[in-house]
Design a protein around this motif. Structure first.
Motif, PDB file in Angstrom:
ATOM      1  N   UNK A  28       0.834  -1.219   0.000  1.00  0.00           N
ATOM      2  CA  UNK A  28       0.000   0.000   0.000  1.00  0.00           C
ATOM      3  C   UNK A  28       0.861   1.259   0.000  1.00  0.00           C
ATOM      4  N   UNK A  29       2.087   1.116  -0.471  1.00  0.00           N
ATOM      5  CA  UNK A  29       3.037   2.236  -0.444  1.00  0.00           C
ATOM      6  C   UNK A  29       2.431   3.505  -1.065  1.00  0.00           C
ATOM      7  N   UNK A  30       2.599   4.623  -0.411  1.00  0.00           N
ATOM      8  CA  UNK A  30       2.111   5.896  -0.948  1.00  0.00           C
ATOM      9  C   UNK A  30       0.633   6.147  -0.686  1.00  0.00           C
ATOM     10  N   UNK A  31      -0.007   5.214  -0.001  1.00  0.00           N
ATOM     11  CA  UNK A  31      -1.443   5.374   0.277  1.00  0.00           C
ATOM     12  C   UNK A  31      -1.683   5.436   1.787  1.00  0.00           C
ATOM     13  N   UNK A  32      -2.829   5.969   2.153  1.00  0.00           N
ATOM     14  CA  UNK A  32      -3.280   5.860   3.538  1.00  0.00           C
ATOM     15  C   UNK A  32      -4.086   4.576   3.663  1.00  0.00           C
ATOM     16  N   UNK A  33      -4.185   4.039   4.858  1.00  0.00           N
ATOM     17  CA  UNK A  33      -4.886   2.770   5.042  1.00  0.00           C
ATOM     18  C   UNK A  33      -5.856   2.861   6.220  1.00  0.00           C
ATOM     19  N   UNK A  34      -7.126   2.534   5.927  1.00  0.00           N
ATOM     20  CA  UNK A  34      -8.138   2.487   6.990  1.00  0.00           C
ATOM     21  C   UNK A  34      -8.160   1.060   7.536  1.00  0.00           C
ATOM     22  N   UNK A  35      -7.630   0.865   8.743  1.00  0.00           N
ATOM     23  CA  UNK A  35      -7.564  -0.474   9.339  1.00  0.00           C
ATOM     24  C   UNK A  35      -8.801  -0.691  10.212  1.00  0.00           C
ATOM     25  N   UNK A  36      -9.444  -1.833   9.985  1.00  0.00           N
ATOM     26  CA  UNK A  36     -10.670  -2.143  10.723  1.00  0.00           C
ATOM     27  C   UNK A  36     -10.482  -3.469  11.456  1.00  0.00           C
ATOM     28  N   UNK A  91      -8.825   3.050   1.067  1.00  0.00           N
ATOM     29  CA  UNK A  91      -8.148   1.756   1.023  1.00  0.00           C
ATOM     30  C   UNK A  91      -8.311   1.131   2.404  1.00  0.00           C
ATOM     31  N   UNK A  92      -8.937  -0.046   2.416  1.00  0.00           N
ATOM     32  CA  UNK A  92      -9.347  -0.649   3.692  1.00  0.00           C
ATOM     33  C   UNK A  92      -8.624  -1.975   3.928  1.00  0.00           C
ATOM     34  N   UNK A  93      -8.188  -2.164   5.167  1.00  0.00           N
ATOM     35  CA  UNK A  93      -7.643  -3.457   5.602  1.00  0.00           C
ATOM     36  C   UNK A  93      -8.512  -3.966   6.741  1.00  0.00           C
ATOM     37  N   UNK A  94      -9.160  -5.095   6.501  1.00  0.00           N
ATOM     38  CA  UNK A  94      -9.978  -5.721   7.539  1.00  0.00           C
ATOM     39  C   UNK A  94      -9.094  -6.731   8.291  1.00  0.00           C
ATOM     40  N   UNK A  95      -9.125  -6.667   9.607  1.00  0.00           N
ATOM     41  CA  UNK A  95      -8.201  -7.487  10.418  1.00  0.00           C
ATOM     42  C   UNK A  95      -9.006  -8.384  11.364  1.00  0.00           C
TER      43      UNK A  95
END
Ligand code: PRP
Length: 178
Positions: A28-36, A91-95
């Protein structure tokens, strides 16, 4: 009461979590990430994982239930706590801590896709492939395990053991103890 014996040690977990965080950051380089994080089981893994993702991240949580007081998933997944902010265009990461039958994540991925994120990826610490009933596309996986009843590092047995710093297999005899 005797503490359960480690099945995955703190060291093994920390090493793998670092690798996962670095891979996620690279992808995800160069992006922000919404971690859930999916409550409650993922909260320890989630806290360690985000500290290994060297990107601008935001955090949010989802609560689900499908087990009730049962030890088996009913398949009827419900959201008990929803996100605090929209994920549309992000950009979403579901954890998640563990995939067992796959019901929870199958439902959550469909639900989150409808909210139109820019991308949606899934990171799971533990997968029990033998128990899968629904397909779950995991992008980042910590460990594949046999069909063991595991606790610790956020995972519980009747709400206990979440604070063990490692993952242990709980013998059947210990599962009903208070
Ligand atoms: C566990 C786990 C996953 C789900 C996986 O949660 O954290 O969310 O079960 O099972 P599945 O693949 O069969 O759907 P649980 O309902 O035990 O709640 P908790 O996270 O609060 O412990």
């Amino acid at each position: 009461m005797k503490k359960p014996t480690p099945f995955l040690t703190e060291r093994q977990i920390a090493k793998r979590v670092k690798e996962l965080g670095e891979t996620i950051a690279r992808d995800h380089k160069g992006k922000g990430l919404a971690c859930i994080g999916v409550l409650k089981g993922s909260f320890v893994f989630f806290a360690d994982l985000i500290r290994n993702i060297d990107l601008p991240v935001t955090v949010d949580f989802l609560g689900t239930t499908s087990y009730g007081q049962q030890t088996r998933s009913s398949g009827d997944v419900k959201i008990t706590l929803d996100l605090s902010v929209p994920i549309t265009g992000k950009h979403v990461l579901l954890v998640e801590d563990i995939v067992d039958t796959g019901h929870t994540l199958h439902y959550l991925l469909e639900n989150l896709r409808l909210r139109k994120p820019a991308s949606l990826r899934l990171c799971v610490l533990l997968l029990k492939p033998g128990k899968l009933l629904k397909p779950v596309p995991i992008d980042y996986l910590g460990f594949t395990i046999d069909d063991r009843f595991v606790v610790g590092y956020g995972l519980d047995a009747r709400e206990r053991y979440r604070n063990l710093p490692y993952i242990a297999e709980l013998p059947e005899s210990a599962r009903e103890e208070e």
